[in-house]
Design a protein around this motif. Sequence first.
Motif, PDB file in Angstrom:
ATOM      1  N   SER A 384      -2.378   0.884  12.633  1.00 48.67           N
ATOM      2  CA  SER A 384      -2.096  -0.027  11.539  1.00 48.67           C
ATOM      3  C   SER A 384      -1.954   0.719  10.219  1.00 48.67           C
ATOM      4  O   SER A 384      -1.091   0.390   9.410  1.00 48.67           O
ATOM      5  CB  SER A 384      -3.093  -1.181  11.540  1.00 48.67           C
ATOM      6  OG  SER A 384      -4.115  -0.968  10.696  1.00 48.67           O
ATOM      7  N   ARG A 388       1.668   0.584   8.294  1.00 48.13           N
ATOM      8  CA  ARG A 388       1.787   0.044   6.937  1.00 48.13           C
ATOM      9  C   ARG A 388       2.435   1.056   6.005  1.00 48.13           C
ATOM     10  O   ARG A 388       3.292   0.713   5.196  1.00 48.13           O
ATOM     11  CB  ARG A 388       0.424  -0.426   6.417  1.00 48.13           C
ATOM     12  CG  ARG A 388       0.033  -1.767   7.026  1.00 48.13           C
ATOM     13  CD  ARG A 388      -1.377  -2.223   6.697  1.00 48.13           C
ATOM     14  NE  ARG A 388      -1.984  -2.861   7.864  1.00 48.13           N
ATOM     15  CZ  ARG A 388      -1.675  -4.083   8.308  1.00 48.13           C
ATOM     16  NH1 ARG A 388      -0.791  -4.815   7.669  1.00 48.13           N
ATOM     17  NH2 ARG A 388      -2.248  -4.568   9.386  1.00 48.13           N
ATOM     18  N   PRO A 395       2.787  -3.853   4.174  1.00 48.56           N
ATOM     19  CA  PRO A 395       1.667  -3.094   3.608  1.00 48.56           C
ATOM     20  C   PRO A 395       0.549  -4.023   3.087  1.00 48.56           C
ATOM     21  O   PRO A 395       0.821  -5.148   2.759  1.00 48.56           O
ATOM     22  CB  PRO A 395       2.298  -2.310   2.460  1.00 48.56           C
ATOM     23  CG  PRO A 395       3.762  -2.358   2.679  1.00 48.56           C
ATOM     24  CD  PRO A 395       4.059  -3.587   3.471  1.00 48.56           C
TER      25      PRO A 395
END
Length: 395
Positions: A384, A388, A395
Amino acid sequence: MPGALSFLTDALSEIKAQGGYFRLRELESACEPVCRADGREVINLASNNYLGLANHPKLKEAAIDAVRRFGTGSGAVRTITGTMAMHMELERKIAAFKHTEACFVFQSGFTANAGTVSAILTPDDHIVSDELNHASIIDGCRLSRAKIHVFRHKDAAHAEEILAGLDSAPGRKLLITDGVFSMDGDIGPLPALVETAERHGAIMMVDDAHSSGVLGRNGRGSVDHFNLHGRVDIQVGTLSKAIGALGGYVCGARDFIEYLYHRARPFLFSTSHPPAVTAACLAAFDLLEQEPERIAQLWDNTRYYQNALRQQGFNTGVSETPITPIFVGEAKTAHEFSSALFEAGLWATGIGFPTVPRGKARIRTIVTATHTRAHLDRAVDTLSLIARKMNILRP
Ligand SMILES: *Cc1c(COP(=O)(O)O)cnc(C)c1O
């Protein structure tokens, strides 16, 4: 590169231009949940070592013992002097495990598919095949020179339509599917396909490479998972993934297997497994029977990991098994994502066109029974964080 092969330099440049060029990563430790590769310690979410058997002490002991007693090679193809007693023992063991009359072990899952389909069909016959079936099935179909009809992925009604259209055509029909599809992790619609095959007198064949040791009681595969014993003519499996060694097997009726002994070309013209491989496989089937908790752990880990990914907003597609794709769009993004993950300590393969359709590039992750919750948490955090940064996730 000068000379007659210089066209390959051009072809390679084309691959590079399309973003499909890769370098082989070097594994510097055993295949474990955390391993060393290219000088880095990484969480390994890229292997097919579902049950952690590839480096299991019991398999290693069995292999070492076999080397001490029987040496490193079998010395010949099976039909000359290369059938060792342990080769026959393994075939009997797998046949009993799968509840079939007989079993035939090939050098790999690839040769099992390619060798079987090409041995039993002729140019007068017809093959009805799922569009996402594995390359080894496709090659077997081509080698047989039978007519190939492709049905839409998992669409049993489409397979039915094709077979109905062939009802009056001469020749035999083979209906063939993967048990678990290797790129998406979804399960083939075996019950509906079996009924279709039965209605049209077609031979039913399933490739359980990713279901062996994963689906069904003690990892007996998709036929056991769907309780279709006795209704699937040909079951192929691999010894190279969950079983932790190398090889492929075909299970079915005694005469079918006897016929393969006489006609399957990889069996007739390529040397049999070395003792270490066969002994490791024998030990692995003992473990499947003795330690079903490994498979329970695999599925537990799968649920835990996939839930965590979905909570983070990742698109894991239609996976129903430990194979967990994470979709990113274009091949270039998939390869960049995979590289960035590796730098951050996570090994996950980037896969793009032509292995999967354009626009459906992904990284493919595979959970194993031996990953701990801490490994999986760290993997999801890394995924993750990098996603992002790269705008794959918001994000
Ligand atoms: C991996 C795979 C094979 C080939 O098995 P090997 O034992 O690695 O040669 C065949 N079919 C499918 C669906 C696979 O994923």
